[in-house]
Design an enzyme around this catalytic site. Structure first.
Site, PDB file in Angstrom:
ATOM      1  N   CYS A 183       0.817  -1.220   0.000  1.00 51.49           N
ATOM      2  CA  CYS A 183       0.000   0.000   0.000  1.00 51.49           C
ATOM      3  C   CYS A 183       0.855   1.276   0.000  1.00 51.49           C
ATOM      4  CB  CYS A 183      -0.950   0.015   1.190  1.00 51.49           C
ATOM      5  SG  CYS A 183      -2.042  -1.421   1.213  1.00 51.49           S
ATOM      6  N   ASN A 222     -10.114  -0.236  -0.456  1.00 52.88           N
ATOM      7  CA  ASN A 222      -8.650  -0.144  -0.409  1.00 52.88           C
ATOM      8  C   ASN A 222      -8.080  -0.803  -1.667  1.00 52.88           C
ATOM      9  OD1 ASN A 222      -5.930  -0.400   0.109  1.00 52.88           O
ATOM     10  ND2 ASN A 222      -6.169  -1.124   2.209  1.00 52.88           N
ATOM     11  N   HIS A 225      -3.478   7.391   1.364  1.00 50.74           N
ATOM     12  CA  HIS A 225      -3.840   6.014   1.017  1.00 50.74           C
ATOM     13  C   HIS A 225      -5.217   5.741   1.606  1.00 50.74           C
ATOM     14  CE1 HIS A 225      -4.004   1.778   0.589  1.00 50.74           C
ATOM     15  NE2 HIS A 225      -3.752   1.517   1.864  1.00 50.74           N
TER      16      HIS A 225
END
Ligand code: ACO
Length: 323
Positions: free
Chosen positions: A113, A280, A250
């Site tokens: 990520c 996500n 993020h």
């Protein structure tokens, strides 16, 4: 002083949308639980035969079009992904061929990520060192392929997508008023492997494996590390939270993002939020969020953007960009 200036950005999301209500027909969960804990309402899922490189190529082409740059002008592609098409070669080389780019170099960066922040830093360093002058930085993922669809603790959290930016070397004055990338801060802590990993791989199990996570532990590390790294990158650039126009984080969880926004003293209207629509998307989430706020006119030339993210490794980082 050479600065890497973002010329434009592009995004691509697979057509298929899966809502929380649809997921609730497959695992024991509810729209209410998912929204309350994460802010997620839906996610995009890649079609059969649609690979990470396909999403990446579409986002990259849109970024090139938005920038007025041709694929033949590029001399670098850095692609952040934890879900490559194949174990090797790099998915970036697939994108290179699909775009018709025949010179320069193309490779992948694996920092889950935090991958987009890491890739931006690698491309920026190569531009500043004169190794490249026009670069594509892409974050692209098909996390739906590494989810255990029977594990309600993880399968509700992720989605597929891709985002990209085009960087070009430009002359700056060496001040924080320059357009382009102003500073980066990168970290990792391999001791935290067991709280977020995939239980497969070519060398260990010869399988692809599935994502495994201790959500509460990851949450705790995310809040603490994000607060520290945003302070660090601002200090490096000689700036303060009051200078930030937009937080482009993020998109893992609305509660983590709200915590970082509060720590910076930013009003919610200055935080770009896409986790509700995209869930996500790992390395793709920051460029997807960036593109959404650029294309609807929120982010304007001269704005100061703070990009930040954390994920498996643990690996985390932040970048300051003058748009
Ligand atoms: N639906 C309904 N109930 C669920 C679900 C679900 N999808 N998932 C778990 N539960 C249950 C659990 O079984 C548990 O039940 P129990 O009390 O009967 O045992 C209860 O809900 C609470 O579970 P917790 O895991 O303690 O829930 P928590 O409040 O910590 O929320 C979450 C879980 C959303 C994963 C949270 O910990 C989180 O967001 N962590 C951050 C992790 C993250 O974002 N990871 C993404 C990758 S890393 C990154 O990008 C930052």
């Amino acid at each position: 002083m050479i600065r890497s200036v973002i010329q434009g950005c592009g995004a691509y999301l697979p057509e298929k949308i899966v809502t929380n209500a649809e997921l609730a027909t497959k695992v024991e969960t509810s729209d209410e639980w998912i929204q309350q804990r994460t802010g997620i309402r839906q996610r995009h899922i890649a079609a059969d035969g649609e690979f990470t490189s396909h999403l990446a190529t579409k986002a990259a082409q849109r970024a090139l079009d938005a920038s007025g740059v041709k694929a033949s002008d590029l001399d670098l592609i850095v692609l952040a992904t934890a879900t490559p098409d194949e174990t090797f070669p790099a998915t970036a080389t697939r994108v290179q061929a699909a775009l018709g780019m025949t010179r320069g170099s193309a490779f992948d960066v694996q920092a889950v990520c935090a991958g987009f922040i890491y890739s931006l830093s690698v491309a920026d360093s190569m531009i500043k060192n004169g190794i490249a002058s026009t670069a594509l930085v892409i974050g692209a993922e098909t996390f739906s392929r590494i989810l255990d669809w029977n594990d309600r603790g993880t399968c509700v959290l992720f989605g597929d997508g891709a985002g990209a930016v085009v960087l070009k070397a430009e002359q700056g004055q060496g001040t924080s008023h320059d357009r382009g990338i102003l500073a980066h801060a990168l970290h990792s802590d391999g001791r935290q492997h067991d709280i977020l990993y995939v239980d497969g791989g070519p060398s260990s199990t010869r399988t692809t494996g599935y994502l495994r996570m201790e959500g509460k532990e990851v949450f705790k590390h995310a809040v603490v590390n994000m607060a520290a790294v945003v302070g660090e990158v601002l200090e490096k650039a000689g700036l303060t939270p009051a200078d930030i126009d937009w937080l482009v984080p993020h998109q893992a969880n609305k509660r983590i993002i709200d915590g970082t926004g509060r720590k910076l003293g930013l009003p919610p209207g200055r935080v770009v939020l896409t986790v509700d629509k995209h869930a996500n998307t790992s390395a793709a989430s920051i460029p997807l969020a960036l593109e959404s706020a650029v294309s609807d006119g929120r982010i304007k030339r001269g704005d100061l953007l703070l990009l930040e993210g954390i994920g498996g490794g643990l690996a985390w980082g932040a970048s300051l960009v003058r748009w």
